[in-house]
Design a protein around this motif. Sequence first.
Motif, mmCIF file in Angstrom:
data_model
loop_
_atom_site.group_PDB
_atom_site.id
_atom_site.type_symbol
_atom_site.label_atom_id
_atom_site.label_comp_id
_atom_site.label_asym_id
_atom_site.label_seq_id
_atom_site.Cartn_x
_atom_site.Cartn_y
_atom_site.Cartn_z
ATOM 1 N N ASN A 160 -5.915 -2.091 5.796
ATOM 2 C CA ASN A 160 -5.139 -1.666 6.965
ATOM 3 C C ASN A 160 -5.361 -0.189 7.268
ATOM 4 N N CYS A 161 -5.351 0.669 6.234
ATOM 5 C CA CYS A 161 -5.510 2.100 6.465
ATOM 6 C C CYS A 161 -6.765 2.664 5.802
ATOM 7 N N CYS B 71 -7.207 -0.540 0.674
ATOM 8 C CA CYS B 71 -6.325 -1.135 1.668
ATOM 9 C C CYS B 71 -7.114 -1.348 2.947
ATOM 10 N N GLN C 159 0.215 4.073 1.099
ATOM 11 C CA GLN C 159 -0.067 4.848 2.308
ATOM 12 C C GLN C 159 0.622 4.247 3.537
ATOM 13 N N CYS C 160 0.428 2.950 3.768
ATOM 14 C CA CYS C 160 0.941 2.333 4.996
ATOM 15 C C CYS C 160 1.933 1.208 4.721
ATOM 16 N N CYS D 162 0.847 -1.190 0.000
ATOM 17 C CA CYS D 162 0.000 0.000 0.000
ATOM 18 C C CYS D 162 0.885 1.244 0.000
HETATM 19 ZN ZN LIG Z 1 -2.747 1.059 3.534
#
Ligand SMILES: [Zn+2]
Length: 59
Positions: A45-46, A43, A32-33, A30
């Motif tokens: 996760n985020c 995603c 982002q994270c 990802c």
């Molecule tokens: Zn993410």
Amino acid sequence: MAVPKRRTSKSKRDMRRAHSKLTVPRLVPCPQCHELKPTHRVCLNCGYYKEREALKVNQ
Ligand SMILES: [Zn+2]
């Protein structure tokens, strides 16, 4: 009703099945994270997709 005259040969059967194969799930980090996520998916996760928050994730 139409009935096959000849049994399908191993070669023809296998040629037909050449297109039916399992695909490995494509995972990319990802942006982002940096957690691994499937491509073209939000995603998990985020909750980000395309540089914006698309989903609220309980942190
Ligand atoms: Zn993410």
